[in-house]
Design an enzyme around this catalytic site. Structure first.
Site, short mmCIF file in Angstrom:
data_model
loop_
_atom_site.label_atom_id
_atom_site.label_comp_id
_atom_site.label_asym_id
_atom_site.label_seq_id
_atom_site.Cartn_x
_atom_site.Cartn_y
_atom_site.Cartn_z
N HIS A 268 50.15 38.68 41.53
CA HIS A 268 48.91 38.58 40.76
C HIS A 268 48.59 37.44 41.70
O HIS A 268 48.57 38.15 42.31
CB HIS A 268 48.34 37.72 39.36
CG HIS A 268 47.45 37.71 38.53
ND1 HIS A 268 46.19 37.89 39.22
CD2 HIS A 268 47.33 36.35 37.57
CE1 HIS A 268 45.58 37.48 38.00
NE2 HIS A 268 46.30 36.22 38.02
N HIS A 307 45.40 48.50 41.70
CA HIS A 307 44.72 46.72 40.39
C HIS A 307 45.09 48.15 39.11
O HIS A 307 44.72 49.03 39.58
CB HIS A 307 43.66 46.27 41.52
CG HIS A 307 43.54 45.48 40.71
ND1 HIS A 307 42.57 45.77 39.11
CD2 HIS A 307 42.62 44.13 41.02
CE1 HIS A 307 42.30 44.30 39.07
NE2 HIS A 307 42.24 43.10 39.73
N ASP A 363 43.13 40.44 47.80
CA ASP A 363 44.55 39.66 48.25
C ASP A 363 44.63 40.32 50.01
O ASP A 363 45.19 39.84 50.22
CB ASP A 363 46.08 39.34 47.44
CG ASP A 363 45.61 38.47 45.92
OD1 ASP A 363 44.60 37.76 46.73
OD2 ASP A 363 46.47 38.79 45.04
#
Ligand code: ACO
Length: 437
Positions: A268, A307, A363
């Site tokens: 995450h 994702h 990210d």
């Protein structure tokens, strides 16, 4: 789409059931009436990792993962990133509407008023080891605020909730900055209420002996944009933790700490730190093909890729790439950007990634900007947690005000032993302590 119905024939009994479909969804509780007899508990659904289960109705964030769309309260993320400040977006996420000028001023004043930490909380932070991970310090200190504000447990009082929301949004940058200063061994810097949210955060991070810290406006704006992009992301792992813990009516400080703990994992929010480690490990562009082969062989993951919801380019990654240019104009280019761009180019042409619809997520590029701005990778996930606090609180408040919500309590399919008689210790066989049970 109303009045749609699913007909289910239970071949065990020959009975037919009519299950209403609303918003493309059936209610799991409607399946309970499908029984083989009066002693039957009724049908359940089995959905490990919530792959196909809506746990709530929410009006906060909309994502279309196939099209790569992200909206907060209906507003496209790119418009908000271009035109708003983070606190304006936090207000939107929390209340459902963009603030008027007067409402924004009032909101900013309240948040600014609550940026200070109680001195005992500062001392609490001082107790961490010199090399404590900033995310561990952040999670623990947010939880510790629960002891400072015991009235926060009155979660059904809207005024009490509002005050804790101000406190949390006001204090998370202070906690974050203190965790960083602690890891560097620098004295903590008190908030400066003349400054904007992002500027004040930079002040608490970087101020040394100068009487007044002046943030670089381009860097402060880039940080604000990054905060906007991270404000909420519907029912991800940490939002789900926030709702699950909050559903027991735990106070918002410990609930945010639980959400931050969920965020810290490498799958995450912890991925941004892992991306930098991965880019360091790859080292140079020539090593990318060999690394990709290791990914495809299942030896490592391509961190910052993939994702659960996006099966297209994460729109946040696209905006971050643009913000990166503005940051690099001030800081000079982070050499890791070249490796990341080449990694993305090679991955997006490779059958492994194409077939699985794996694209860069938020990210993948955020860490490269953070590093160029002077942050160490250990604080990247804390930088994510600051703005996400607004989203967690919006999700928490929505959950508490939803009459359909109760304490979150999934069911299980029991796969263990049937009843068996107790075995005295001397009669038990020697068995290794099981690695997994
Ligand atoms: N590198 C290599 N392969 C991957 C990656 C990756 N980053 N992500 C997914 N895959 C593969 C899986 O191995 C699987 O392959 P298979 O079908 O051959 O078994 C397939 O793609 C589907 O992946 P799942 O793990 O089933 O997808 P899931 O939705 O459960 O996981 C997740 C999503 C956790 C984000 C995953 O893509 C991942 O681990 N990514 C790397 C970590 C990361 O960047 N996390 C940040 C996400 S964004 C955020 O939370 C803020």
């Amino acid at each position: 789409m109303e009045n749609e119905v699913l007909s289910i024939v239970d071949k065990r009994t020959g009975k037919t059931y009519e299950i209403p479909i609303t918003n493309g969804t059936i209610r799991a509780m409607d399946l309970r009436k499908i029984k083989t007899g009066p002693d039957d508990f009724g049908l359940m659904t089995y959905d490990p990792a919530f792959m196909n289960t809506a746990s709530c109705q929410s009006a906060i964030t909309f994502i279309d993962g196939d099209k790569g769309i992200l909206r907060y309260r209906g507003y496209p993320i790119d418009q908000l990133a271009e035109k708003c400040s983070f606190l304006e977006v936090a207000y939107l996420v929390l209340t459902g509407e963009l603030p008027t000028a007067a409402q924004l001023k009032d909101f900013v004043t309240h948040i600014t008023y609550h940026t200070m930490l109680h001195e005992t909380t500062k001392h609490f932070l001082e107790g961490f080891r010199y090399n404590a991970h900033p995310m561990g310090m952040f999670i623990s200190t947010v939880a510790a605020l629960s002891t400072v504000y015991p009235e926060a447990k009155n979660v059904h009082d809207p005024e009490v909730r509002k005050l804790q929301i101000y406190r949390l949004i006001g204090k998370v940058p202070t906690i974050a900055a203190y965790t960083y200063r602690h890891s560097l061994g620098f004295p903590y810097v008190y908030p400066d209420n003349d400054l904007s949210y992002a500027e004040n955060f930079l002040n608490m991070l970087w101020k040394m002996v100068e009487p007044k810290y002046q943030a670089n406006p381009a860097l402060a704006r880039a940080l604000d944009i990054l905060f906007i992009l991270h404000a909420d992301h519907e029912q991800n792992c940490s939002a789900n933790a926030m709702r699950a813990v909050g559903s027991s009516q735990a106070d918002p400080f410990v609930s945010v700490a639980a959400a931050a703990a969920a965020l810290s994992g490498p799958l995450h929010g912890g991925a941004n730190e892992e991306v930098l480690k991965m880019l360091d490990e790859i080292g140079s562009k020539e090593n990318i093909p060999a690394y990709i082969e290791r990914v495809k062989a299942g030896q490592v993951k391509l961190m910052g890729f993939g994702h659960r919801i996006y099966k297209n380019y994460d729109p946040r990654a696209r905006i971050i790439k643009q913000a990166a240019d503005q940051v690099f104009e001030v800081t000079g280019k982070n050499p890791k950007l070249e490796i990341a761009l080449e990694l993305e180019r090679i991955a997006l042409q490779d059958e492994y990634f194409i077939k699985r619809k794996l694209y860069p997520n938020v990210d993948f590029y955020s860490g490269i900007i953070y590093q160029a701005m002077g942050f160490k990778p250990e604080i990247f996930t804390v930088l994510f947690a600051i703005p996400r606090t607004a989203g967690w609180l919006a999700q928490w408040q929505e959950m508490l005000c939803d009459p359909e919500q109760k304490i979150a309590r999934p069911r299980q399919i029991f796969t263990g032993h049937d009843v068996r008689d107790f075995v005295p210790i001397e009669k038990r066989g020697v068995r290794e302590f099981p690695a997994a049970a």
